[in-house]
Scaffold this active site. Sequence first.
Site, PDB file in Angstrom:
ATOM      1  CE  LYS A  13      -2.341  -1.109   3.715  1.00 59.59           C
ATOM      2  NZ  LYS A  13      -1.838  -2.487   3.932  1.00 59.59           N
ATOM      3  NE  ARG A  88      -4.493  -0.254   9.258  1.00 55.73           N
ATOM      4  CZ  ARG A  88      -3.306  -0.789   9.025  1.00 55.73           C
ATOM      5  NH1 ARG A  88      -3.100  -2.052   9.282  1.00 55.73           N
ATOM      6  NH2 ARG A  88      -2.330  -0.065   8.540  1.00 55.73           N
ATOM      7  NE  ARG A 123       7.263  -3.392   6.377  1.00 59.48           N
ATOM      8  CZ  ARG A 123       5.937  -3.533   6.428  1.00 59.48           C
ATOM      9  NH1 ARG A 123       5.187  -3.092   5.442  1.00 59.48           N
ATOM     10  NH2 ARG A 123       5.372  -4.138   7.454  1.00 59.48           N
ATOM     11  NE  ARG A 152       6.557  -1.147  10.510  1.00 63.12           N
ATOM     12  CZ  ARG A 152       5.472  -1.072   9.738  1.00 63.12           C
ATOM     13  NH1 ARG A 152       5.490  -0.355   8.622  1.00 63.12           N
ATOM     14  NH2 ARG A 152       4.378  -1.703  10.065  1.00 63.12           N
ATOM     15  NE  ARG A 163       0.613  -5.250  11.227  1.00 62.31           N
ATOM     16  CZ  ARG A 163       1.419  -4.687  10.323  1.00 62.31           C
ATOM     17  NH1 ARG A 163       2.651  -5.124  10.165  1.00 62.31           N
ATOM     18  NH2 ARG A 163       0.982  -3.695   9.580  1.00 62.31           N
TER      19      ARG A 163
END
Length: 211
Positions: A13, A88, A123, A152, A163
């Site tokens: 996204k 969400r 990531r 992260r 998630r």
Amino acid sequence: MNIILFGAPGVGKGTQAKFISKKYNIKIISTGDILRNEINKNTILGKKISNIINSGKLINDKLIIKIIKKYILKNNLKNKILLDGFPRTIEQAYSIDNIGLNITYVFELIALHNTLIKRILGRRIDSSSGKTYHVKNILKKKKISKDKLTIRRDDNIKTAKKRIKIYLKNKKKIIDFYKKKSINKKIKFHKIDCNKTIKEINENISKILDI
């Protein structure tokens, strides 16, 4: 036009939001960036948000709606905006109407489960610029200092799976909500295959928005 990018964690996204923002001069409202900004300020709210995110849970609807609404009204953002990571839940979707935003496009970004996991675990964040990269692309970026790359805290296998599970639980109600609106032509709803290359995804989105 006002756009919603909807999809699972790791689907891309943020990458597509940057592309759309640059090409069509649209302001990005990223819930992730807004929440991380609170965390970086080390406020009481930021600490609360950090604990929730690191556990793999979602910020409760009442709080996130309040934060997003405040941000939109404070910055007088009602036109030419792109919502990345919001809504969400179905309650958040309802709140968009209450805020007074007229959404014109909803893109559901789709990718295979294994692809999502690989993207999340690969990531990396450049602490000096705040930009996000994937490990397989870092070697191509000569100006990136590997010493400044961070991960992260929520980018781990346990949290990633949790998630994605939460996303799938909430997905159907939100999709049905916007598909119903698309029947009345109030909103244009499109599915985007994000198993493809970034360039191919960019081109598919452009074909829709350029009409």
